[in-house]
Design a protein around this motif. Structure first.
Motif, PDB file in Angstrom:
ATOM      1  N   PHE A  50       0.816  -1.208   0.000  1.00  9.24           N
ATOM      2  CA  PHE A  50       0.000   0.000   0.000  1.00  9.24           C
ATOM      3  C   PHE A  50       0.858   1.271   0.000  1.00  9.24           C
ATOM      4  N   GLU A  90     -11.038   2.456   7.369  1.00  5.03           N
ATOM      5  CA  GLU A  90     -11.210   1.486   6.281  1.00  5.03           C
ATOM      6  C   GLU A  90      -9.873   1.089   5.662  1.00  5.03           C
ATOM      7  N   GLN A  91      -8.958   2.056   5.539  1.00  4.17           N
ATOM      8  CA  GLN A  91      -7.653   1.741   4.961  1.00  4.17           C
ATOM      9  C   GLN A  91      -6.810   0.879   5.897  1.00  4.17           C
ATOM     10  N   ASP A 112      -8.016  -2.476   5.341  1.00  2.00           N
ATOM     11  CA  ASP A 112      -7.490  -3.033   4.093  1.00  2.00           C
ATOM     12  C   ASP A 112      -6.165  -3.753   4.334  1.00  2.00           C
ATOM     13  N   HIS A 113      -5.324  -3.193   5.184  1.00  2.00           N
ATOM     14  CA  HIS A 113      -4.059  -3.847   5.519  1.00  2.00           C
ATOM     15  C   HIS A 113      -4.320  -5.182   6.211  1.00  2.00           C
ATOM     16  N   ASP A 122      -7.016  -7.042   5.967  1.00  2.00           N
ATOM     17  CA  ASP A 122      -7.547  -7.952   4.945  1.00  2.00           C
ATOM     18  C   ASP A 122      -6.423  -8.560   4.119  1.00  2.00           C
ATOM     19  N   HIS A 123      -5.461  -7.728   3.733  1.00  2.59           N
ATOM     20  CA  HIS A 123      -4.381  -8.206   2.862  1.00  2.59           C
ATOM     21  C   HIS A 123      -3.551  -9.277   3.557  1.00  2.59           C
ATOM     22  N   ARG A 172     -16.811  -6.392   8.078  1.00  6.06           N
ATOM     23  CA  ARG A 172     -16.162  -7.145   6.998  1.00  6.06           C
ATOM     24  C   ARG A 172     -16.245  -8.654   7.218  1.00  6.06           C
TER      25      ARG A 172
END
Length: 398
Positions: free
Chosen positions: A240, A320-321, A324-325, A327-328, A371
């Motif tokens: 990212f 949210e970002q 995202d980390h 989730d990754h 999520r």
């Protein structure tokens, strides 16, 4: 003078943007708040010791500044803040690192002494859980920058006896142990000879090894040498933030998974979002160009800098970002390798919208629920994965 003025201008923009960012609120559900209270939350990097060393505040009660105090931590459900015994990189040259480390450790012992009905020291996962059951918040400690080792493994034993339970081998500059991710000078091409010795000594004594801040080569040296799992106490993901070596690449994450370790996600906006990561450099270049063209003290320069500041607010990351980390990591190597290393009190005003201080862990829980993370997965992320590694390191030493 020019550098000072540019830095002040950039910080002013961030301050205004912080106020704007605070306008967006997140509302955690009752379930999210319940889960944050139900499960052990371990945050492996909070910079209270150096914060109160520089400007003392009594964090046993509500404070007007900073990201941590007891009331807010209780509101957020925090159980095990790992307090960073942070040693600035320049102490490698100036000396005095051992003395500073002892001073910072003393301050954490004093914190517990001032409020024994609120805090207790914790040297193991079992003690952390016992404290939680007794209604006490655990104070655990990790050393950020191994400079106080001073090339002597006896110092490792000394700091272990004082309660330090992980060591970040370097910080912003290469030291006698390891190259730093921030330092273009790669003196050792990884670990020094003493660095390799320190890895084995940490394994033997039960000290967790923290791979945050060290160079890629040093990371791989640690992974190839250690016999126990490692942690990245406050790192996020390079996918990212391309080119930001301080974060972990996908290949490093895969090696971390093979090792059985955990990456504790850093909340700082510059660790999470590419725009924020590049913001300071971008602003400095634009402001410097104005000063060089019109002169630092000219009215035209002041007008143009004000315009730059007004039209380029700091691009805060969002909750949210951060998710995202998480989730990754889950998709790449599995949820069992994720934890929390917020860097509260260590990244200034750059925290993301929705995660501004230690009261906001329920917002993270709400995001995970949204999520479709299961309750078990949330428990693992909040502290289960990290305490598993902590126990494995202790068991290996035994």
């Amino acid at each position: 003078m020019l550098k000072t003025t540019i830095k002040a201008s950039v910080l002013a923009v961030m301050s205004v943007a912080a106020t704007m960012a605070g306008a967006q609120e997140y509302q955690a559900s009752d379930k999210a708040k319940q889960l944050a209270k139900k499960y052990l939350i371990a945050d492996t990097h909070i910079d209270v010791p150096y914060r109160i060393h520089n400007s003392w505040e009594d964090v046993t009660v509500a404070t007007e500044s900073g990201d941590f105090d007891y009331p807010r931590a209780v509101e957020g459900g925090l159980n095990v803040p790992f307090m960073a015994i942070y040693i600035p990189a320049e102490y490698e040259q100036t000396g005095g690192s051992i003395e500073l480390a002892h001073d910072l450790i003393d301050s954490m012992e004093a914190l517990v002494g001032r409020a024994p009905n609120k805090f207790a020291l914790a040297y193991s996962p079992a003690e952390a859980r016992e404290n939680m059951n007794n209604g006490l918040m655990s104070i655990a400690m990790g050393m950020e920058n191994g400079t106080p080792m001073e090339g002597d493994l006896d110092n490792l034993e000394m700091f272990y006896e004082r309660g330090v339970r992980y060591i970040s081998f370097a910080h912003s500059q290469t030291n006698h142990i390891s190259d730093s991710s921030y330092d273009i000078r790669k003196q050792w091409d990884g670990l020094s000879e003493f660095g390799f010795e320190l890895v084995k000594a940490c394994n033997d004594i039960g000290m967790m090894i923290d791979v945050s801040h060290i160079s890629d080569e040093a990371f791989y040296d640690v992974i190839e040498t250690t016999e126990a799992p490692v942690i990245a106490s406050h790192s996020s993901l390079r996918s990212f933030t391309p080119g930001f070596e301080r974060n972990m690449s996908d290949d490093m994450l895969k090696k971390l998974a093979e090792n059985g370790g955990v990456v504790q996600i850093n909340f700082g906006s510059s660790f999470v979002a590419q725009q924020a990561n590049r913001y300071r450099d971008m602003m400095k270049k634009r402001i410097q160009a104005v000063y060089q063209q019109f002169g630092e003290d000219s009215d035209e320069a002041k007008r143009r800098v004000a315009e730059i500041e007004a039209t380029n607010p700091y691009p805060y990351a969002t909750l949210e970002q951060v998710l995202d980390h998480i989730d990754h990591v889950k998709e790449l190597i599995g949820v069992e390798h994720i934890g929390i290393g917020s860097d509260y009190d260590g990244v200034g005003d750059s925290l993301p919208v929705g995660l501004k201080d230690v009261s906001t862990y329920p917002n993270l829980v709400q995001g995970l629920l949204d999520r479709d993370y299961s309750e078990k997965e949330i428990e693992m992320i909040l502290g289960g994965n990290f305490t598993r590694v902590w126990q494995q390191v202790l068991d290996h030493a035994k």
